[in-house]
Design an enzyme around this catalytic site. Structure first.
Site, short mmCIF file in Angstrom:
data_model
loop_
_atom_site.label_atom_id
_atom_site.label_comp_id
_atom_site.label_asym_id
_atom_site.label_seq_id
_atom_site.Cartn_x
_atom_site.Cartn_y
_atom_site.Cartn_z
N SER A 150 3.74 -34.58 3.30
CA SER A 150 5.08 -35.10 3.01
C SER A 150 5.92 -34.22 2.10
CB SER A 150 4.97 -36.50 2.40
OG SER A 150 4.25 -36.45 1.17
N HIS A 166 4.34 -39.15 8.64
CA HIS A 166 5.45 -38.25 8.91
C HIS A 166 5.34 -37.58 10.28
CE1 HIS A 166 7.25 -38.52 4.88
NE2 HIS A 166 6.00 -38.71 4.49
N LYS A 182 9.86 -44.55 8.90
CA LYS A 182 10.41 -43.19 8.87
C LYS A 182 11.07 -42.90 10.22
CE LYS A 182 7.28 -41.83 5.20
NZ LYS A 182 6.79 -43.20 4.91
#
Length: 395
Positions: free
Chosen positions: A184, A212, A243
């Site tokens: 990240s 991610h 996300k």
């Protein structure tokens, strides 16, 4: 003046210390205009700080799904999933998740942090051993601490070091290897092929955090494990919907017996109120969009490569980034904070990331690219970043 207690004095002194070393943080109210721009402190800024990788946060289809769910079911869930909070929409979402991830079983959880802390502390116990990449997310470390298992940290993406640690581990101990796929703060990617080889050689479990990578990698956006066709070799896949999928919550997919065990042992599931119906409805719709609209992923990664290459060409250290997360290493906290302040003055929202989130003397600006950014916006931002970099003698 009222006399301060000892604990008041100590805590205020610690805040002052954080201020002096440029590590004191504050919450700033932000209004999102669209997927590319926001307003902070009355200023319009290009948003290069968000994890809204596919620009779905304001997608009208997600809003419609949430609105319909609220009209039909209300706004709350009322209890934990094991009490009365397991809404029928959970069954729909988890069935959709199983189909999307091509998994045997799935479980939707309240957040990525809850997932990592809860799963690791449910699976591992005192005297078990967890092998964790040095740059894994804080939630992974917290889960290991809570489990009371022995922590073995291997050097970042260094499978040789990981193997050296595995070789020394007692054969009769339960062993778990855990890693982010996309890291990240660095934007680089784990050597999953090498880790799978070691997992099989040393009879360890393997857990990966696809937070991610979910929505970004894989033919249908399932994550990096699918991108390299190793999903069946990974025992536990964790990821988030907050996300690239533009919603909220997290997931874990694994064998059915392992999901059953997590349901029975994970305190963060047992003792947390369930997600609201509106969130579940948006998750289901987001999975559908991500799976079908592959062009968003293609555009995202093209944007990221272009942005990263331009920064590297001008002499910025982008930390071996390979993904949509593109950091530039500044070093000192004070200079990094100055860089972020100058970028905001120029109209760019980008965050100064400092210790303990990153190692000492590795403070950085973390840029997050999205498919919603236009190339002309990225070009404009690059011009400003390069200008500030020269001004502050970073390049």
């Amino acid at each position: 003046m009222t006399n301060q207690t000892q604990w008041e004095t100590e805590i205020k002194a610690e805040l002052e210390f954080l201020e002096n070393i440029f590590q004191r943080r504050s919450i700033v109210t932000t209004k999102e205009l669209n997927s590319s721009w926001l307003i902070r402190n009355g200023q319009k800024l290009l948003n290069l700080a968000s994890n809204n990788y596919l620009g779905l946060l304001n997608d009208s289809r997600l809003k419609k799904a949430a609105s319909k769910a609220i009209d039909k079911y209300g706004v709350g869930s009322g209890a934990s999933r094991l009490m009365t909070g397991n809404h029928p929409l959970y069954d729909k979402v988890e069935s959709r998740l199983i189909q999307w991830k091509r998994a045997e079983a799935a479980l939707v959880l309240n957040s990525g942090y809850t997932a990592n802390v809860g799963i690791i502390s449910a699976l591992m116990k005192r005297d078990d051993i967890v092998f964790s990449d040095k740059l894994n997310h804080a939630s992974i470390i917290d889960g290991i601490v809570l489990s009371r298992a022995k922590l073995q940290r291997y050097r970042h993406r260094d499978t040789n070091h990981l193997e050296a640690l595995l070789m020394k581990a007692p054969k009769d101990k339960r062993k778990l290897i855990v890693t982010d796929t996309v890291f990240s703060m660095d934007g680089d990617i784990a050597d999953l092929e090498g880790i799978v080889r070691l997992k099989e050689k040393y009879n360890a479990m393997l857990m990966v955090d696809e937070a991610h990578a979910s929505g970004v990698y894989g033919k249908g956006g399932q994550g990096y494990s699918h991108h390299v066709n190793l999903q069946d070799k990974v025992d536990i896949q964790v990821g988030t919907f907050s996300k690239a999928l533009g919603s909220f919550g997290a997931y874990v997919v694994a064998k059915k017996w392992l999901i059953d065990y997590i349901i029975n042992r994970m305190r963060g599931l047992i003792y947390s109120t369930a997600l609201p119906p509106a969130v579940l409805a948006t998750i289901e719709k987001a999975i559908e969009i991500v799976e079908e609209e592959r062009e968003k992923r293609t555009l995202l990664l093209q944007h990221a490569e272009y942005f990263r290459n331009r920064l590297t060409r001008f002499g910025f250290d982008t930390c071996e980034s390979e993904s949509q997360i593109v950091p530039i290493i500044i070093g000192a906290n004070s200079q990094t904070q100055s860089f972020a302040t100058r970028l905001q003055e120029e109209g760019i929202a980008a965050i100064a990331v400092r210790p303990p989130t990153v190692p000492e003397n590795k403070a950085r600006i973390r840029f997050a690219i999205t498919s919603a950014h236009q190339k002309k916006e990225l070009d404009w931002a690059l011009e400003k970043i390069i200008q500030v970099g020269k001004e502050l003698e970073v390049i």
